[in-house]
Motif scaffolding. Structure first.
Motif, PDB file in Angstrom:
ATOM      1  N   TRP A  50       0.654  -1.239  -0.111  1.00 12.48           N
ATOM      2  CA  TRP A  50       0.107  -0.073  -0.031  1.00 12.48           C
ATOM      3  C   TRP A  50       0.745   1.267   0.000  1.00 12.48           C
ATOM      4  O   TRP A  50       0.700   2.174  -0.639  1.00 12.48           O
ATOM      5  CB  TRP A  50      -0.961   0.012   1.139  1.00 12.48           C
ATOM      6  CG  TRP A  50      -1.800  -1.171   1.178  1.00 12.48           C
ATOM      7  CD1 TRP A  50      -1.542  -2.416   1.840  1.00 12.48           C
ATOM      8  CD2 TRP A  50      -3.213  -1.111   0.737  1.00 12.48           C
ATOM      9  NE1 TRP A  50      -2.522  -3.237   1.877  1.00 12.48           N
ATOM     10  CE2 TRP A  50      -3.472  -2.392   1.256  1.00 12.48           C
ATOM     11  CE3 TRP A  50      -3.974  -0.367   0.029  1.00 12.48           C
ATOM     12  CZ2 TRP A  50      -5.014  -3.018   0.683  1.00 12.48           C
ATOM     13  CZ3 TRP A  50      -5.428  -0.735  -0.301  1.00 12.48           C
ATOM     14  CH2 TRP A  50      -5.742  -2.269   0.134  1.00 12.48           C
ATOM     15  N   LEU A  51       1.873   1.448   0.972  1.00 12.13           N
ATOM     16  CA  LEU A  51       2.712   2.441   0.913  1.00 12.13           C
ATOM     17  C   LEU A  51       4.001   2.313   0.621  1.00 12.13           C
ATOM     18  O   LEU A  51       5.033   3.065   0.728  1.00 12.13           O
ATOM     19  CB  LEU A  51       2.603   2.824   2.563  1.00 12.13           C
ATOM     20  CG  LEU A  51       1.224   3.594   3.007  1.00 12.13           C
ATOM     21  CD1 LEU A  51       1.122   3.619   4.311  1.00 12.13           C
ATOM     22  CD2 LEU A  51       1.218   4.912   2.295  1.00 12.13           C
ATOM     23  N   LEU A  52       4.378   1.097  -0.079  1.00 11.10           N
ATOM     24  CA  LEU A  52       5.720   1.156  -0.727  1.00 11.10           C
ATOM     25  C   LEU A  52       5.891   1.867  -1.567  1.00 11.10           C
ATOM     26  O   LEU A  52       7.281   2.593  -1.594  1.00 11.10           O
ATOM     27  CB  LEU A  52       5.570  -0.499  -1.208  1.00 11.10           C
ATOM     28  CG  LEU A  52       6.839  -1.106  -1.584  1.00 11.10           C
ATOM     29  CD1 LEU A  52       7.915  -1.038  -0.219  1.00 11.10           C
ATOM     30  CD2 LEU A  52       6.871  -2.490  -2.122  1.00 11.10           C
ATOM     31  N   PRO A  53       5.123   2.439  -2.935  1.00 11.31           N
ATOM     32  CA  PRO A  53       5.653   3.510  -3.644  1.00 11.31           C
ATOM     33  C   PRO A  53       5.964   4.729  -2.803  1.00 11.31           C
ATOM     34  O   PRO A  53       7.025   5.488  -3.064  1.00 11.31           O
ATOM     35  CB  PRO A  53       4.407   3.677  -4.609  1.00 11.31           C
ATOM     36  CG  PRO A  53       3.818   2.320  -4.660  1.00 11.31           C
ATOM     37  CD  PRO A  53       3.901   1.863  -3.289  1.00 11.31           C
ATOM     38  N   ALA A  54       5.243   5.126  -1.693  1.00 11.29           N
ATOM     39  CA  ALA A  54       5.522   6.296  -1.129  1.00 11.29           C
ATOM     40  C   ALA A  54       6.656   6.241  -0.371  1.00 11.29           C
ATOM     41  O   ALA A  54       7.546   7.181  -0.051  1.00 11.29           O
ATOM     42  CB  ALA A  54       4.105   6.240  -0.046  1.00 11.29           C
ATOM     43  N   ALA A  55       7.048   4.920   0.262  1.00 11.68           N
ATOM     44  CA  ALA A  55       8.402   4.834   1.016  1.00 11.68           C
ATOM     45  C   ALA A  55       9.629   5.043  -0.069  1.00 11.68           C
ATOM     46  O   ALA A  55      10.466   5.774   0.405  1.00 11.68           O
ATOM     47  CB  ALA A  55       8.301   3.544   1.381  1.00 11.68           C
ATOM     48  N   PHE A  56       9.429   4.529  -1.260  1.00 14.88           N
ATOM     49  CA  PHE A  56      10.645   4.815  -2.268  1.00 14.88           C
ATOM     50  C   PHE A  56      10.729   6.319  -2.412  1.00 14.88           C
ATOM     51  O   PHE A  56      11.708   6.829  -2.460  1.00 14.88           O
ATOM     52  CB  PHE A  56      10.109   3.979  -3.218  1.00 14.88           C
ATOM     53  CG  PHE A  56      10.459   2.397  -3.260  1.00 14.88           C
ATOM     54  CD1 PHE A  56      11.833   1.930  -2.526  1.00 14.88           C
ATOM     55  CD2 PHE A  56       9.663   1.470  -3.646  1.00 14.88           C
ATOM     56  CE1 PHE A  56      11.918   0.770  -2.175  1.00 14.88           C
ATOM     57  CE2 PHE A  56       9.965   0.364  -3.636  1.00 14.88           C
ATOM     58  CZ  PHE A  56      10.984  -0.170  -2.857  1.00 14.88           C
ATOM     59  N   ILE A  57       9.324   6.898  -2.699  1.00 13.73           N
ATOM     60  CA  ILE A  57       9.598   8.445  -3.202  1.00 13.73           C
ATOM     61  C   ILE A  57      10.071   9.224  -1.977  1.00 13.73           C
ATOM     62  O   ILE A  57      11.112  10.121  -2.094  1.00 13.73           O
ATOM     63  CB  ILE A  57       8.215   8.988  -3.334  1.00 13.73           C
ATOM     64  CG1 ILE A  57       7.672   8.098  -4.680  1.00 13.73           C
ATOM     65  CG2 ILE A  57       8.175  10.367  -3.572  1.00 13.73           C
ATOM     66  CD1 ILE A  57       6.308   8.458  -4.778  1.00 13.73           C
ATOM     67  N   LEU A  58       9.748   8.851  -0.604  1.00 16.48           N
ATOM     68  CA  LEU A  58      10.212   9.860   0.417  1.00 16.48           C
ATOM     69  C   LEU A  58      11.803   9.302   0.806  1.00 16.48           C
ATOM     70  O   LEU A  58      12.331  10.490   1.326  1.00 16.48           O
ATOM     71  CB  LEU A  58       9.312   9.524   1.695  1.00 16.48           C
ATOM     72  CG  LEU A  58       7.815  10.103   1.380  1.00 16.48           C
ATOM     73  CD1 LEU A  58       6.880   9.547   2.533  1.00 16.48           C
ATOM     74  CD2 LEU A  58       7.779  11.561   1.270  1.00 16.48           C
ATOM     75  N   LEU A  59      12.046   8.195   0.563  1.00 13.81           N
ATOM     76  CA  LEU A  59      13.518   7.819   0.567  1.00 13.81           C
ATOM     77  C   LEU A  59      14.253   8.543  -0.298  1.00 13.81           C
ATOM     78  O   LEU A  59      15.272   9.158   0.336  1.00 13.81           O
ATOM     79  CB  LEU A  59      13.461   6.510   0.468  1.00 13.81           C
ATOM     80  CG  LEU A  59      15.225   5.862   0.513  1.00 13.81           C
ATOM     81  CD1 LEU A  59      15.657   6.077   1.646  1.00 13.81           C
ATOM     82  CD2 LEU A  59      15.069   4.474   0.067  1.00 13.81           C
TER      83      LEU A  59
END
Length: 782
Positions: A409-418
């Protein structure tokens, strides 16, 4: 005025004393050193970086004060001591130091004196909500994974079984993992008796503890809001809610992984050897839960410490070496006991083909998981190019139908925010601890994500719990860091993109469950788009509208996983392979019992119910309920039998432990309990899932021939004959509700189960008890 760039310091104010109305308080002993854009005033003579709100420069109270003497932080005074409350997690204290009539309870409720009043209640509220989620109707999964529940029962009755992790208190064979994850559950059962709640309550407590440690790790280097977001994301991740309510080893593994990273981040602050040794101890204890998976993130963390720690390279390398020694000591003591203990007086090491725990660690549970060459595995080795018998491999694996709803669910968000976090801290000094935090959590995420994506061996959906804390940390850190810079169009744009990408992806995941609350997907999508527009315009909005946009963005981002999590906690899960959330289209099915898998054999057709169905076989029970007596639990190709076994001769031993266990009739339970104290094992049967069901029903030891998969060479035919001759086994359970006769899946006709079954059939008379075929081993044929 823009915020100070990463790593930069504001020039020290001219006055040497704090302004009137401000008092100085000592720095707490555990306060982190100054670092990065949020460096505190006092020890370095620099001021806090200012923040902007709605285009207007604001600042924390301490940022506007004169630099304090070393060892103190300026603290605003005045009514309540409350600083400007524009920024979550920033500002001074309020409400005193927690002392007074209430004493310790007041300190627990108030938290740090310098925190805003809302911080500690919000944190305690997060833990309370997490506890409610994880303890809610905890009994609805029954024995959960009866394989581990039987081992817990054995450990609660025999300290030898407790030490080795035996499947039965007669100590015939162990589980195919170290014993560490069983110990808290076995101690709980010793205290509260054998029941579902006593087994699962320690797992739920580990879930609450993991959320608390993650909060502490993120909050220390960033702010309370970042910690709350990180902990909240972890708490509502569906696979986390599943596994912190289940009795597989993954709950303990996740807890100690987060503890290890917390300790590494503490060590990074001032090159503290003590914290690095504690990190090593945590990695060792994690190894005792799930062997080499615990060390998967060691390389990136060692590199981060070796490069960023604020000391000489020589000392850094020496500290890493000492941490490695701590790992070996904290894990090696148990391994040494198992390896040095005479094999003749300890249980067989389940899952191994050579009765060696080291062989199990580096083979079936180690490199075999990467390559797919796992001797003794159900189905054998890996598949062809681009896939395995456990699903297609590749960079999109964790986004696929059977995995996405568990963790992505939040895997794309984690990559972007990393990426955003590293960009914002890129120019900071080498020892900057905020950048170190992004590298530590990001390195753990990338290492685990890539391994899970491309490993060819056994891989189940619930393994993805390992990713949940890393995702939560990156989302919390990255989102709050961008929020502090929201007056800059680049920062607000990245926030908006992150929210809208998350909302669209949540819509895709929710759309895979076409018959499940369709309104949720539209609410998430619309809310995410509106929030993204608001975040793009946040610099022009007033405070209330800006906070509303942020709140709507958070709600849209966690709405999908929260819905899946609520469905998960209201559904019973049993069997060896379980999944979170509702049924989805096109997913690779699991083997779990009620509420477990949603399809068939790996690579086969998907079933249409929660319990799923093997290709060509009868479907199992629906909505988390076991099938009715005589209904094939996820029936096998070409035939069906009660509760997973194939009727008649030559069956497959209940899939060697992958299915839910047997339904034990009252007549069968009575038979096994008669004169049970006279025997080491009241019965023996093929495969652990079969044996565990009878063992849990009677609370007496039942031998699992062949171990978990039915493929282990334990016991040999000669050993089994000796046990029978010595009067140690009362009954042999053949085909029926517990499973078929002969070898288990993967064992073939040459398996130890087949040879033992053939000898029993030729030497003893069978009888039928309920739906079970039983042989009394104390009464041979004439």
């Amino acid at each position: 005025m823009s915020p100070a760039p990463p790593g930069a310091s504001a020039p020290p104010p001219a006055p040497a004393q704090a302004p009137a109305g401000v008092q100085r308080t000592p720095v707490p002993a555990d306060a982190p050193p100054p670092s990065g854009p949020r460096a505190t005033a006092g020890t370095s003579g620099t001021a806090l970086a200012t923040t902007t709100q709605g285009g207007t420069t604001t600042g924390t109270a301490t940022a506007q004060l004169a630099a304090a003497e070393p060892g103190t932080l300026p603290t605003p005074a005045g009514p309540g001591g409350q600083p400007p409350a524009d920024e979550p997690g920033e500002g001074g204290g309020g409400g005193g130091d927690g002392e007074g009539p209430s004493g310790f309870p007041a300190r627990v409720w108030r938290g740090r004196p310098e925190d805003p009043q809302w911080v500690r209640p919000a944190f305690l509220g997060l833990l309370l909500v997490t506890a409610v989620l994880y303890f809610w109707d905890l009994n609805n999964s029954g024995w959960a994974n009866s394989f581990y529940s039987a081992a817990v029962q054995a450990g609660s009755k025999s300290w030898k079984a407790f030490l080795f992790g035996s499947l039965d208190s007669g100590n015939s064979i162990t589980v195919d993992k170290p014993a560490g994850a069983l110990w808290p559950m076995a101690l709980s059962v010793r205290l509260f008796g054998l029941n579902s709640w006593a087994i699962l309550a320690p797992e739920a407590l580990m879930g609450v503890a993991t959320v608390a440690v993650l909060y502490a790790a993120v909050r220390r280097r960033f702010n309370a809001a970042a910690g709350l977001i990180a902990g909240g994301v972890l708490a509502v991740t569906p696979v986390a809610a599943l596994m912190f309510r289940f009795n597989n080893p993954d709950a303990m593994l996740a807890l100690f992984m987060v503890v290890a990273i917390y300790c590494v981040l503490r060590a990074l602050e001032n090159a503290n050897t003590k914290w690095l040794l504690l990190a090593g101890a945590a990695f060792g204890l994690a190894f005792l839960a799930k062997t080499l998976q615990a060390w998967l993130i060691l390389p990136p963390l060692a590199i981060v410490y070796g490069v960023l720690a604020p000391t000489t390279l020589r000392k850094r390398l020496g500290q890493i070496g000492l941490a490695g020694l701590a790992i070996l000591v904290s894990a090696g003591w148990w391994v040494a006991i198992v390896e040095l203990w005479p094999a003749s007086s300890r249980p067989y090491i389940g899952g191994s083909q050579d009765n060696s725990f080291l062989g199990l660690t580096f083979g079936y549970n180690g490199f075999g998981r990467i390559t797919g060459n796992e001797t003794g595995s159900v189905g054998g080795g890996g598949g062809g190019a681009g896939g395995s018998r456990w699903g297609a491999t590749g960079i999109t694996r964790l986004f696929a139908a059977d995995m996405g709803g568990q963790i992505a669910w939040l895997l794309p968000a984690a990559f972007i925010l990393l990426v955003a976090g590293l960009w914002l801290t890129w120019r900071a000094k080498r020892t900057d601890t905020q950048r170190g935090a992004f590298l530590a959590w990001g390195g753990a995420l990338l290492m685990t994500f890539l391994t899970f994506s491309f490993m060819s061996g056994i891989f189940h959906q619930y393994y993805n719990i390992a990713l949940a804390p890393y995702i939560g940390a990156l989302v919390g850190m990255g989102a709050t860091m961008l929020w502090e810079r929201r007056s800059q169009i680049a920062a607000s744009a990245v926030l908006a993109v992150t929210v809208v990408v998350t909302a669209i992806w949540s819509y895709v995941l929710l759309n895979r469950s076409t018959d499940w609350y369709p309104g949720v997907r539209y609410a998430v999508l619309i809310g995410g788009v509106v929030a993204a527009v608001g975040l793009l315009l946040v610099a022009k909005l007033g405070r209330q509208l800006a906070l509303a946009a942020a709140g709507l963005g958070i709600a849209a981002s966690v709405g999908g996983p929260l819905a899946y999590t609520l469905q998960t906690v209201n559904t019973g899960h049993s069997g060896s392979i379980v999944t979170a959330g509702p049924a989805v289209q096109g997913g690779r099915g699991g083997f779990g019992g009620g509420g477990g898998g949603r399809g068939g054999f790996p690579g086969g057709a998907a079933g249409g119910t929660r319990a799923g169905g093997f290709p060509g076989g009868a479907q199992g029970g629906q909505n988390g309920q076991p099938p009715q007596q005589g209904q094939g639990q996820q029936g096998f190709p070409g035939g069906a039998g009660a509760r997973g076994g194939m009727g008649g001769g030559g069956g497959m031993g209940g899939m060697g432990g992958l299915l839910d266990g047997a339904t034990v009739s009252t007549a069968m339970k009575t038979l096994l309990e008669t004169d049970a104290s006279k025997y080491t094992w009241v019965a023996a049967t093929i495969g652990s899932q079969n044996s565990s069901s009878y063992q849990l029903a009677t609370n007496d030891p039942v031998m699992a021939i062949g171990g978990f998969n039915g493929t282990d060479p334990s016991p040999t035919l000669a050993q089994f004959k000796k046990y029978v001759a010595d009067g140690k086994i009362h009954y042999f359970i053949g085909s029926g509700s517990g499973g078929g006769r002969g070898g288990a899946m993967g064992g073939g006709s040459s398996g130890t189960g087949t040879s033992i079954t053939s000898w029993v059939e030729s030497s003893f008379t069978k009888k039928t008890v309920g739906s079970d075929t039983v042989y009394d081993l104390t009464v041979p044929k004439s």
